[in-house]
Design a protein around this motif. Structure first.
Motif, PDB file in Angstrom:
ATOM      1  N   MET A  61       0.838  -1.100  -0.133  1.00 32.87           N
ATOM      2  CA  MET A  61       0.048  -0.112  -0.083  1.00 32.87           C
ATOM      3  C   MET A  61       0.848   1.274  -0.063  1.00 32.87           C
ATOM      4  SD  MET A  61      -3.262  -0.693  -0.081  1.00 32.87           S
ATOM      5  CE  MET A  61      -4.036   0.648   0.471  1.00 32.87           C
ATOM      6  N   ASN A  62       1.995   1.165   0.819  1.00 31.53           N
ATOM      7  CA  ASN A  62       2.780   2.407   1.016  1.00 31.53           C
ATOM      8  C   ASN A  62       3.545   2.707  -0.610  1.00 31.53           C
ATOM      9  OD1 ASN A  62       2.543   2.859   3.558  1.00 31.53           O
ATOM     10  ND2 ASN A  62       3.961   1.367   4.261  1.00 31.53           N
ATOM     11  N   ASN A  63       3.890   1.399  -1.102  1.00 30.53           N
ATOM     12  CA  ASN A  63       4.509   1.809  -2.303  1.00 30.53           C
ATOM     13  C   ASN A  63       3.505   2.426  -3.324  1.00 30.53           C
ATOM     14  OD1 ASN A  63       6.937   0.477  -1.734  1.00 30.53           O
ATOM     15  ND2 ASN A  63       6.270  -1.377  -2.398  1.00 30.53           N
ATOM     16  N   ILE A  64       2.091   1.921  -3.545  1.00 34.55           N
ATOM     17  CA  ILE A  64       0.987   2.387  -4.188  1.00 34.55           C
ATOM     18  C   ILE A  64       0.957   3.992  -3.998  1.00 34.55           C
ATOM     19  CG2 ILE A  64      -1.452   2.261  -4.992  1.00 34.55           C
ATOM     20  CD1 ILE A  64      -1.318  -0.651  -4.388  1.00 34.55           C
ATOM     21  N   LYS A  65       0.870   4.377  -2.325  1.00 34.09           N
ATOM     22  CA  LYS A  65       0.671   5.800  -2.255  1.00 34.09           C
ATOM     23  C   LYS A  65       1.776   6.539  -2.594  1.00 34.09           C
ATOM     24  CE  LYS A  65      -2.159   5.045   1.838  1.00 34.09           C
ATOM     25  NZ  LYS A  65      -2.214   4.973   3.257  1.00 34.09           N
ATOM     26  N   LYS A  66       3.142   6.115  -2.712  1.00 34.92           N
ATOM     27  CA  LYS A  66       4.339   6.802  -3.151  1.00 34.92           C
ATOM     28  C   LYS A  66       4.027   7.144  -4.604  1.00 34.92           C
ATOM     29  CE  LYS A  66       7.513   5.483   0.745  1.00 34.92           C
ATOM     30  NZ  LYS A  66       8.773   4.588   0.858  1.00 34.92           N
ATOM     31  N   LYS A  67       3.708   6.119  -5.325  1.00 37.41           N
ATOM     32  CA  LYS A  67       3.748   6.126  -6.719  1.00 37.41           C
ATOM     33  C   LYS A  67       2.534   7.234  -7.332  1.00 37.41           C
ATOM     34  CE  LYS A  67       1.388   3.050  -9.153  1.00 37.41           C
ATOM     35  NZ  LYS A  67       1.312   1.747  -9.689  1.00 37.41           N
ATOM     36  N   TYR A  68       1.686   7.231  -6.457  1.00 39.76           N
ATOM     37  CA  TYR A  68       0.582   8.408  -6.712  1.00 39.76           C
ATOM     38  C   TYR A  68       1.034   9.775  -6.275  1.00 39.76           C
ATOM     39  CZ  TYR A  68      -3.178   5.217  -8.070  1.00 39.76           C
ATOM     40  OH  TYR A  68      -4.060   4.204  -8.562  1.00 39.76           O
ATOM     41  N   ILE A  69       1.727   9.772  -5.502  1.00 36.08           N
ATOM     42  CA  ILE A  69       2.601  11.239  -4.771  1.00 36.08           C
ATOM     43  C   ILE A  69       3.314  11.698  -6.046  1.00 36.08           C
ATOM     44  CG2 ILE A  69       3.775  12.280  -3.260  1.00 36.08           C
ATOM     45  CD1 ILE A  69       2.620  10.283  -1.102  1.00 36.08           C
ATOM     46  N   VAL A  70       4.204  10.551  -6.450  1.00 40.75           N
ATOM     47  CA  VAL A  70       5.020  10.874  -7.614  1.00 40.75           C
ATOM     48  C   VAL A  70       4.397  11.467  -8.705  1.00 40.75           C
ATOM     49  CG1 VAL A  70       6.832  10.179  -8.992  1.00 40.75           C
ATOM     50  CG2 VAL A  70       6.942   9.454  -6.831  1.00 40.75           C
ATOM     51  N   TYR A  71       3.269  11.005  -9.045  1.00 39.62           N
ATOM     52  CA  TYR A  71       2.565  11.254 -10.406  1.00 39.62           C
ATOM     53  C   TYR A  71       1.960  12.559 -10.044  1.00 39.62           C
ATOM     54  CZ  TYR A  71       2.569   6.499 -12.190  1.00 39.62           C
ATOM     55  OH  TYR A  71       2.865   5.379 -12.586  1.00 39.62           O
ATOM     56  N   ILE A  72       1.398  13.020  -8.891  1.00 40.56           N
ATOM     57  CA  ILE A  72       0.788  14.333  -8.643  1.00 40.56           C
ATOM     58  C   ILE A  72       1.967  15.338  -8.626  1.00 40.56           C
ATOM     59  CG2 ILE A  72      -0.237  15.743  -6.796  1.00 40.56           C
ATOM     60  CD1 ILE A  72      -1.768  13.162  -5.856  1.00 40.56           C
ATOM     61  N   VAL A  73       2.990  14.927  -8.182  1.00 40.87           N
ATOM     62  CA  VAL A  73       4.134  15.888  -8.000  1.00 40.87           C
ATOM     63  C   VAL A  73       4.596  16.243  -9.410  1.00 40.87           C
ATOM     64  CG1 VAL A  73       6.571  16.437  -7.408  1.00 40.87           C
ATOM     65  CG2 VAL A  73       4.915  15.712  -5.755  1.00 40.87           C
ATOM     66  N   VAL A  74       4.753  15.202 -10.305  1.00 44.92           N
ATOM     67  CA  VAL A  74       5.134  15.342 -11.727  1.00 44.92           C
ATOM     68  C   VAL A  74       4.128  16.073 -12.478  1.00 44.92           C
ATOM     69  CG1 VAL A  74       5.799  14.078 -13.830  1.00 44.92           C
ATOM     70  CG2 VAL A  74       6.732  13.356 -11.819  1.00 44.92           C
ATOM     71  N   ALA A  75       2.982  15.780 -12.327  1.00 49.29           N
ATOM     72  CA  ALA A  75       1.665  16.625 -13.165  1.00 49.29           C
ATOM     73  C   ALA A  75       1.794  18.267 -12.521  1.00 49.29           C
ATOM     74  CB  ALA A  75       0.501  16.145 -12.942  1.00 49.29           C
ATOM     75  N   THR A  76       1.969  18.382 -11.455  1.00 47.80           N
ATOM     76  CA  THR A  76       1.919  19.908 -10.962  1.00 47.80           C
ATOM     77  C   THR A  76       3.059  20.405 -11.380  1.00 47.80           C
ATOM     78  OG1 THR A  76       0.975  18.991  -8.572  1.00 47.80           O
ATOM     79  CG2 THR A  76       1.983  20.933  -9.003  1.00 47.80           C
ATOM     80  N   ILE A  77       4.420  19.902 -11.433  1.00 44.46           N
ATOM     81  CA  ILE A  77       5.481  20.684 -12.191  1.00 44.46           C
ATOM     82  C   ILE A  77       5.066  20.903 -13.476  1.00 44.46           C
ATOM     83  CG2 ILE A  77       7.783  20.137 -12.804  1.00 44.46           C
ATOM     84  CD1 ILE A  77       8.133  18.666 -10.160  1.00 44.46           C
ATOM     85  N   ILE A  78       4.652  19.816 -14.419  1.00 39.38           N
ATOM     86  CA  ILE A  78       4.392  19.954 -15.621  1.00 39.38           C
ATOM     87  C   ILE A  78       3.253  21.269 -15.979  1.00 39.38           C
ATOM     88  CG2 ILE A  78       3.162  19.140 -17.708  1.00 39.38           C
ATOM     89  CD1 ILE A  78       4.258  16.423 -16.705  1.00 39.38           C
ATOM     90  N   VAL A  79       2.083  21.188 -15.373  1.00 36.93           N
ATOM     91  CA  VAL A  79       1.099  22.270 -15.241  1.00 36.93           C
ATOM     92  C   VAL A  79       1.883  23.543 -14.938  1.00 36.93           C
ATOM     93  CG1 VAL A  79      -0.862  23.170 -14.178  1.00 36.93           C
ATOM     94  CG2 VAL A  79      -0.799  20.625 -14.841  1.00 36.93           C
TER      95      VAL A  79
END
Length: 367
Positions: free
Chosen positions: A1-19
């Motif tokens: 579960m922790n790995n899945i949460k970390k993966k989604y956090i990375v996705y959100i951070v990358v998307a935020t930077i791109i936007v």
């Protein structure tokens, strides 16, 4: 579960930077997007060309398979025949229409004032115009026809001048256009030669990355493909029939420019809804240089032929090939034209028909 949460956090951070980067450096991002789009346009045009030519190629292959069995030779011959047919049709259409349009533009630009006066007099003294004016309770003698016609000619001449200026400025990019067309043709040939391999590669990608959605994607693509093919084939048939009918009737009533106008109306009929009116307007503009009475006859003839074709021939030729109600056809054409211009007008109907079929099918499933 922790790995899945970390993966989604990375996705959100990358998307935020791109936007943020896109908003912060919008001008630079926009220029790169435009550059990439312009670079890809020849390949997009080649893919569209390959899709249209593939319809011809399938017909040629079905015909050749009855007599030959070597698939490589059949594919090569079918591609060559399809491209030759495509280029021949486009060349014939342009060779017949463009000279007539250039001729009519120059005849308007160099019309003598005395000729304009004669046209105005023929309009004001025409019996049909008098009857229409009486029905509408309009006193035609008090209307400044000369002023209206003069303004119209000035506007037409200014438009022609702008077109000529645009043509002259466009000559500078002639070689770029030639290169783009050459790249589009080569890319289209590659697609036609390896279309089965491309289909297999696409299926592998779906199975690798979207295994649960593979059947849905293939089903949707097949619906769009069927809609586009049916629409394209039916529109071509309808345009040919309309052009032939108009040509025959124009010959019978002895109207000028019969062949050129019939071809022009047939080509513009490929554009849904507005195409027929465009052909009518240009044809009337061509004929009025010969005779105002002939123009009135042409408008009547065109209207009768179009109504006959729309109500008698069109349902039999096209039938339910597209399956989109008339109300939604108008909405689709208006929306497609406003968003994507002439390209949107062409593709709006089959796209809307595909979406309409999918929505209707899913609604029936849920009910």
């Amino acid at each position: 579960m922790n790995n899945i949460k970390k993966k989604y956090i990375v996705y959100i951070v990358v998307a935020t930077i791109i936007v943020y980067a896109t908003v912060r450096y919008f001008g630079t991002v926009e220029s790169y997007i435009l550059r990439v789009t312009n670079t890809l346009m020849p390949f997009v045009a080649g893919a569209i060309m390959a899709y249209i030519i593939n319809i011809l190629m399938d017909s040629y292959e079905d015909l050749l398979l009855k007599k030959f069995h070597n698939k490589k030779i059949i594919r090569t011959v079918s591609i060559l025949l399809s491209i030759f047919t495509f280029v021949l049709v486009i060349g014939l259409l342009l060779g017949l229409i463009i000279p007539q349009l250039v001729k009519i533009m120059f005849s308007i630009m160099y019309t003598n004032p005395s000729d304009i006066k004669k046209i105005i007099e023929s309009i004001s003294k025409n019996n049909i115009v008098d009857k229409i004016a009486d029905i509408m309770n309009v006193d035609i003698n008090n209307i400044d026809i000369s002023g209206y016609v003069t303004k119209l000619i000035h506007s037409v001449m200014s438009s022609v001048g702008n077109i000529l200026i645009g043509v002259i400025s466009g000559i500078s990019g002639f070689f770029n256009t030639v290169i783009s067309v050459f790249m589009a043709v080569v890319f289209a040939i590659y697609i036609l030669v390896d279309k089965e391999r491309i289909a297999v590669q696409g299926d592998k990608l779906l199975r690798a990355f979207l295994p649960s959605k593979r059947d849905t994607v293939i089903d949707v693509l097949s619906i769009f493909n069927k809609s586009f093919r049916n629409y394209f084939i039916s529109q071509v048939k309808e345009a040919i029939i309309l052009g032939v009918l108009l040509y025959i009737v124009m010959l019978i009533v002895r109207l000028p420019y019969a062949s050129s106008i019939a071809i022009l109306v047939g080509v513009t009929a490929l554009i849904p809804v507005i195409g027929a009116y465009a052909g009518l307007f240009i044809g009337a503009l061509m004929i009025i240089t010969k005779s105002f009475s002939s123009m009135i006859i042409f408008i009547i003839v065109h209207t009768i032929v179009q109504q006959f074709e729309n109500n008698i021939i069109y349902p039999r030729v096209v039938g339910s090939s597209v399956g989109l109600p008339g109300m939604w056809v108008i909405v689709a054409v208006a929306l497609g034209g406003s968003l994507f211009g002439i390209f949107g007008v062409f593709v709006a109907v089959p796209v809307a028909a595909s979406l309409y079929f999918i929505l209707k099918r899913e609604t029936l499933k849920r009910l």
